[in-house]
Design a protein around this motif. Structure first.
Motif, PDB file in Angstrom:
ATOM      1  N   THR A   1     -13.553   6.412   1.141  1.00 62.68           N
ATOM      2  CA  THR A   1     -14.654   7.215   1.840  1.00 62.68           C
ATOM      3  C   THR A   1     -15.270   7.972   0.947  1.00 62.68           C
ATOM      4  OG1 THR A   1     -12.846   7.707   3.756  1.00 62.68           O
ATOM      5  CG2 THR A   1     -14.818   9.191   3.408  1.00 62.68           C
ATOM      6  N   VAL A   2     -16.432   7.901   1.075  1.00 59.28           N
ATOM      7  CA  VAL A   2     -17.493   8.653   0.124  1.00 59.28           C
ATOM      8  C   VAL A   2     -18.529   9.605   1.128  1.00 59.28           C
ATOM      9  CG1 VAL A   2     -19.574   8.278  -1.448  1.00 59.28           C
ATOM     10  CG2 VAL A   2     -17.676   6.534  -1.135  1.00 59.28           C
ATOM     11  N   TYR A   3     -18.769  10.838   0.292  1.00 59.61           N
ATOM     12  CA  TYR A   3     -19.499  12.041   0.817  1.00 59.61           C
ATOM     13  C   TYR A   3     -20.595  12.065   0.082  1.00 59.61           C
ATOM     14  CZ  TYR A   3     -14.972  12.645   3.285  1.00 59.61           C
ATOM     15  OH  TYR A   3     -13.799  12.442   3.809  1.00 59.61           O
ATOM     16  N   SER A   4     -21.714  12.554   0.633  1.00 60.23           N
ATOM     17  CA  SER A   4     -23.017  12.845  -0.055  1.00 60.23           C
ATOM     18  C   SER A   4     -23.474  14.344   0.384  1.00 60.23           C
ATOM     19  CB  SER A   4     -24.168  11.768   0.135  1.00 60.23           C
ATOM     20  OG  SER A   4     -25.171  12.319  -0.401  1.00 60.23           O
ATOM     21  N   PHE A   5     -23.465  15.371  -0.440  1.00 62.15           N
ATOM     22  CA  PHE A   5     -23.982  16.587   0.025  1.00 62.15           C
ATOM     23  C   PHE A   5     -24.718  17.298  -1.161  1.00 62.15           C
ATOM     24  CE2 PHE A   5     -19.381  16.681  -1.392  1.00 62.15           C
ATOM     25  CZ  PHE A   5     -19.556  17.454  -2.189  1.00 62.15           C
ATOM     26  N   VAL A   6     -25.071  18.754  -0.882  1.00 62.23           N
ATOM     27  CA  VAL A   6     -25.811  19.294  -1.750  1.00 62.23           C
ATOM     28  C   VAL A   6     -25.147  20.488  -2.282  1.00 62.23           C
ATOM     29  CG1 VAL A   6     -28.036  20.495  -2.173  1.00 62.23           C
ATOM     30  CG2 VAL A   6     -28.037  18.259  -1.655  1.00 62.23           C
ATOM     31  N   LEU A   7     -25.037  21.152  -3.429  1.00 67.94           N
ATOM     32  CA  LEU A   7     -24.352  22.395  -3.753  1.00 67.94           C
ATOM     33  C   LEU A   7     -25.336  23.050  -4.726  1.00 67.94           C
ATOM     34  CD1 LEU A   7     -20.557  21.871  -4.749  1.00 67.94           C
ATOM     35  CD2 LEU A   7     -21.575  23.232  -2.866  1.00 67.94           C
ATOM     36  N   PRO A   8     -25.217  24.495  -4.822  1.00 64.19           N
ATOM     37  CA  PRO A   8     -25.826  25.353  -6.023  1.00 64.19           C
ATOM     38  C   PRO A   8     -24.985  24.613  -7.369  1.00 64.19           C
ATOM     39  CG  PRO A   8     -25.507  26.520  -3.867  1.00 64.19           C
ATOM     40  CD  PRO A   8     -24.626  25.293  -3.711  1.00 64.19           C
ATOM     41  N   GLY A   9     -25.715  24.333  -8.276  1.00 64.52           N
ATOM     42  CA  GLY A   9     -25.131  23.893  -9.536  1.00 64.52           C
ATOM     43  C   GLY A   9     -23.917  24.626  -9.896  1.00 64.52           C
ATOM     44  N   ASP A  10     -23.874  25.916  -9.849  1.00 62.29           N
ATOM     45  CA  ASP A  10     -22.999  26.791 -10.218  1.00 62.29           C
ATOM     46  C   ASP A  10     -21.761  26.971  -9.672  1.00 62.29           C
ATOM     47  OD1 ASP A  10     -24.131  28.522  -8.489  1.00 62.29           O
ATOM     48  OD2 ASP A  10     -24.676  30.133  -9.698  1.00 62.29           O
ATOM     49  N   LYS A  11     -21.943  26.082  -8.224  1.00 60.94           N
ATOM     50  CA  LYS A  11     -20.657  26.097  -7.499  1.00 60.94           C
ATOM     51  C   LYS A  11     -19.775  25.058  -7.796  1.00 60.94           C
ATOM     52  CE  LYS A  11     -21.980  29.922  -4.713  1.00 60.94           C
ATOM     53  NZ  LYS A  11     -21.258  30.878  -4.868  1.00 60.94           N
TER      54      LYS A  11
ATOM     55  N   ALA B   1     -27.291  13.289  -9.702  1.00 61.52           N
ATOM     56  CA  ALA B   1     -26.321  13.588  -9.031  1.00 61.52           C
ATOM     57  C   ALA B   1     -24.917  13.668  -9.904  1.00 61.52           C
ATOM     58  CB  ALA B   1     -26.083  12.318  -7.895  1.00 61.52           C
ATOM     59  N   VAL B   2     -24.193  14.517  -9.345  1.00 61.69           N
ATOM     60  CA  VAL B   2     -23.074  14.749 -10.193  1.00 61.69           C
ATOM     61  C   VAL B   2     -21.759  13.981  -9.263  1.00 61.69           C
ATOM     62  CG1 VAL B   2     -20.996  16.580 -10.521  1.00 61.69           C
ATOM     63  CG2 VAL B   2     -23.551  17.293 -11.149  1.00 61.69           C
ATOM     64  N   ILE B   3     -21.114  13.088  -9.933  1.00 63.30           N
ATOM     65  CA  ILE B   3     -20.021  12.325  -9.027  1.00 63.30           C
ATOM     66  C   ILE B   3     -18.730  13.119  -9.152  1.00 63.30           C
ATOM     67  CG2 ILE B   3     -19.048  10.091  -9.073  1.00 63.30           C
ATOM     68  CD1 ILE B   3     -21.425   8.775 -10.117  1.00 63.30           C
ATOM     69  N   LEU B   4     -18.155  13.246  -8.049  1.00 61.15           N
ATOM     70  CA  LEU B   4     -16.826  13.719  -8.000  1.00 61.15           C
ATOM     71  C   LEU B   4     -15.718  12.748  -7.562  1.00 61.15           C
ATOM     72  CD1 LEU B   4     -17.515  17.059  -6.472  1.00 61.15           C
ATOM     73  CD2 LEU B   4     -17.698  16.556  -8.995  1.00 61.15           C
ATOM     74  N   ALA B   5     -14.497  13.025  -7.722  1.00 65.61           N
ATOM     75  CA  ALA B   5     -13.403  12.459  -7.079  1.00 65.61           C
ATOM     76  C   ALA B   5     -12.714  13.631  -6.534  1.00 65.61           C
ATOM     77  CB  ALA B   5     -12.334  11.747  -8.044  1.00 65.61           C
ATOM     78  N   ILE B   6     -12.496  13.461  -5.083  1.00 64.78           N
ATOM     79  CA  ILE B   6     -12.075  14.482  -4.467  1.00 64.78           C
ATOM     80  C   ILE B   6     -10.848  14.301  -3.419  1.00 64.78           C
ATOM     81  CG2 ILE B   6     -13.434  14.086  -2.278  1.00 64.78           C
ATOM     82  CD1 ILE B   6     -14.160  16.972  -2.320  1.00 64.78           C
TER      83      ILE B   6
ATOM     84  N   LYS C   1      -7.941  23.082  -8.448  1.00 65.84           N
ATOM     85  CA  LYS C   1      -9.163  22.503  -7.904  1.00 65.84           C
ATOM     86  C   LYS C   1      -8.841  21.508  -6.926  1.00 65.84           C
ATOM     87  CE  LYS C   1     -11.518  24.625 -10.984  1.00 65.84           C
ATOM     88  NZ  LYS C   1     -12.511  25.994 -10.770  1.00 65.84           N
ATOM     89  N   VAL C   2      -9.724  20.931  -6.307  1.00 64.91           N
ATOM     90  CA  VAL C   2      -9.971  20.156  -5.287  1.00 64.91           C
ATOM     91  C   VAL C   2     -10.477  18.673  -5.473  1.00 64.91           C
ATOM     92  CG1 VAL C   2     -12.139  20.795  -3.972  1.00 64.91           C
ATOM     93  CG2 VAL C   2      -9.825  19.830  -2.625  1.00 64.91           C
ATOM     94  N   ALA C   3     -11.105  18.879  -6.614  1.00 67.06           N
ATOM     95  CA  ALA C   3     -11.790  17.660  -7.150  1.00 67.06           C
ATOM     96  C   ALA C   3     -12.121  17.550  -8.436  1.00 67.06           C
ATOM     97  CB  ALA C   3     -13.517  17.628  -6.533  1.00 67.06           C
ATOM     98  N   TRP C   4     -12.411  16.633  -9.007  1.00 66.50           N
ATOM     99  CA  TRP C   4     -12.423  16.171 -10.454  1.00 66.50           C
ATOM    100  C   TRP C   4     -13.914  15.711 -10.886  1.00 66.50           C
ATOM    101  CZ3 TRP C   4      -8.480  15.173  -7.540  1.00 66.50           C
ATOM    102  CH2 TRP C   4      -7.197  15.947  -7.751  1.00 66.50           C
ATOM    103  N   ILE C   5     -14.564  15.915 -11.867  1.00 67.32           N
ATOM    104  CA  ILE C   5     -15.721  15.496 -12.365  1.00 67.32           C
ATOM    105  C   ILE C   5     -15.503  14.073 -12.958  1.00 67.32           C
ATOM    106  CG2 ILE C   5     -17.856  15.687 -13.699  1.00 67.32           C
ATOM    107  CD1 ILE C   5     -17.281  18.712 -13.348  1.00 67.32           C
ATOM    108  N   VAL C   6     -16.094  13.146 -12.502  1.00 64.54           N
ATOM    109  CA  VAL C   6     -16.214  11.637 -13.141  1.00 64.54           C
ATOM    110  C   VAL C   6     -17.412  11.521 -13.812  1.00 64.54           C
ATOM    111  CG1 VAL C   6     -16.071   9.101 -12.481  1.00 64.54           C
ATOM    112  CG2 VAL C   6     -14.755  10.722 -11.137  1.00 64.54           C
ATOM    113  N   ASP C   7     -18.599  11.951 -13.346  1.00 66.08           N
ATOM    114  CA  ASP C   7     -19.725  11.984 -14.037  1.00 66.08           C
ATOM    115  C   ASP C   7     -20.661  13.286 -14.036  1.00 66.08           C
ATOM    116  OD1 ASP C   7     -21.782  10.505 -15.721  1.00 66.08           O
ATOM    117  OD2 ASP C   7     -22.966  10.275 -13.901  1.00 66.08           O
TER     118      ASP C   7
ATOM    119  N   VAL D   1     -21.986  13.610  -5.036  1.00 68.06           N
ATOM    120  CA  VAL D   1     -21.611  12.162  -4.301  1.00 68.06           C
ATOM    121  C   VAL D   1     -19.947  12.332  -4.623  1.00 68.06           C
ATOM    122  CG1 VAL D   1     -21.335   9.649  -4.247  1.00 68.06           C
ATOM    123  CG2 VAL D   1     -23.681  10.709  -4.555  1.00 68.06           C
ATOM    124  N   ALA D   2     -19.151  12.465  -3.778  1.00 64.14           N
ATOM    125  CA  ALA D   2     -17.945  12.557  -4.126  1.00 64.14           C
ATOM    126  C   ALA D   2     -16.836  11.351  -3.068  1.00 64.14           C
ATOM    127  CB  ALA D   2     -17.267  13.718  -3.265  1.00 64.14           C
ATOM    128  N   PHE D   3     -16.152  10.697  -3.825  1.00 60.45           N
ATOM    129  CA  PHE D   3     -15.323   9.704  -3.227  1.00 60.45           C
ATOM    130  C   PHE D   3     -13.849  10.213  -3.039  1.00 60.45           C
ATOM    131  CE2 PHE D   3     -15.302   8.575  -7.765  1.00 60.45           C
ATOM    132  CZ  PHE D   3     -13.836   8.543  -7.875  1.00 60.45           C
TER     133      PHE D   3
END
Length: 390
Positions: A34-44, A92-97, A134-140, A161-163
């Motif tokens: 399952t993949v999600y796409s959303f927008v966040l303020p960078g410092d969040k 885009a920043v890629i997260l594993a969530i 944390k609830v996610a990890w930065i992949v890229d 983008v978070a998977f």
């Protein structure tokens, strides 16, 4: 009056819990994920996502994490660009969530007008966690995220983008695939490969998975001649007489994948795949024989011995092919057999002193070039054939 014996108890430290975050998002599937796409303020981003840096833990040196250390110069350059003011930053920043997030699809007639089949619009809720969790990890996007967290313009909206995944193995696979077109160090890729599923990797990357796993075994087993002497990205041996893992991985890969490689027959053992145990046994026996034949050169650092440098590993790796082709593999004590064979060429070698008489050059003129290593291989191969014919 006796002094009071009462002890003042320190108040327990209570961890604060971050607030949950609800965002407009799109949800879709890619295969089983399952993949999600959303927008966040960078410092969040740093509030919900962590960086899993590559390291080893415990007595068994288990590999954990996958990220390279942040490159300070690059982070600073990104920060300087952001601090100049509003600008375009579409990467885009890629997260594993983790699957702990929840998604509520929107209802109503507007949903029917989504232009791409399989995409749902809705609200993604990211749960709060205690400080430090944390609830996610930065992949890229590690360096971009660091720069955004420090920038005075960190409120810039950034695509994410978070998977969904709880599996660190999946995180590693995506990290390798995302970064393979960038200047990611091959040594780091090789070290991560044993902890990934090679069926999901491109053929050129999968070819190094078994060699890298054997490199780990040679470095971690006390009976191995390489025990604790191989420098890996996550592991820096304390002693100076170390081997660079890239040379060891390349030497093993050529034995496994080469048309005349000494380990080629063990590459596919029925349905079980590569016979790692037997590969390790033969490698350990052969290189123990090398250490026994050239004890002084074996225990010197690469700048004082060409045997422990990349060129020595390359040359003696090829000689393993030559020797195994002649004596075979079914021996109860292969090290003794290999030692006997290596003594046939010992007199031709000048790994740490003197000169290579057959080449007319001093020991330290031997370099890690194709021309140099080929000359030594030809010299030792010819000497081995002559000695074996006697």
């Amino acid at each position: 009056m006796e002094p009071s014996t009462k002890r003042t108890l320190k108040p327990a430290v209570t961890k604060t819990r971050s607030a949950s975050m609800t965002l407009n998002a799109l949800r879709f599937r890619q295969g089983e994920a399952t993949v999600y796409s959303f927008v966040l303020p960078g410092d969040k981003i740093s509030q919900i996502a962590d960086m899993s840096r590559v390291k080893r833990e415990g007595r068994s040196n288990t590999l954990v994490g996958f990220q390279r250390s942040e490159i300070q110069t690059h982070v600073r350059q990104i920060g300087e660009y952001l601090d100049k003011g509003p600008g375009l930053f579409p990467n885009a920043v890629i997260l594993a969530i983790t699957p702990s997030v929840t998604f509520q699809a929107k209802r109503g007639p507007k949903v029917d007008r989504v232009s791409v089949e399989g995409v749902e619009a809705g609200r993604l809720t990211i749960p709060g966690r205690p400080d430090g969790e944390k609830v996610a990890w930065i992949v890229d996007g590690q360096q971009r995220s660091l720069a955004l967290s420090k920038s005075k313009n960190g409120g810039l909206l950034v695509p994410v983008v978070a998977f969904e995944s709880q599996s660190i193995e999946t995180h590693r696979e995506q990290f390798i695939l995302v970064n393979r077109a960038r200047p990611l160090k091959q040594r780091l890729i090789d070290e991560l490969l044993p902890a990934t599923d090679d069926t999901l990797l491109p053929r050129d990357l999968a070819a190094n998975r078994v060699p890298s796993e054997l490199c780990n075994l040679l470095n971690s087993k006390p009976q191995s001649p390489f025990y604790k002497r191989i420098a890996r990205t996550s592991l820096k041996p304390e002693r100076p007489d170390v081997f660079i893992d890239s040379a060891i991985v390349r030497m093993i890969r050529d034995r496994v994948n080469g048309t005349s490689g000494a380990l080629l027959h063990l590459k596919a053992s029925g349905e079980r795949g590569p016979d790692l145990a037997e590969m390790y046994r033969l490698l350990s026996a052969y290189w123990s024989a090398v250490a026994e034949t050239f004890p002084q050169a074996w225990n010197l650092p690469p700048d004082k011995s060409r045997l422990t440098s990349a060129v020595g590993i390359t040359v003696m790796g090829v000689m393993m092919d030559r020797i195994c082709a002649r004596v075979g593999f079914s021996h109860k004590n292969p090290q003794a057999i290999y030692t006997t064979e290596l003594k046939k060429i010992a007199g031709e070698c000048a790994w740490h002193s003197g000169s290579w008489q057959g080449l007319g050059m001093p020991w330290n003129a031997l370099e890690m070039t194709s021309k140099s290593s080929t000359r030594v291989i030809q010299l030792l191969s010819a000497a081995y054939v002559r000695a074996s014919a006697l």
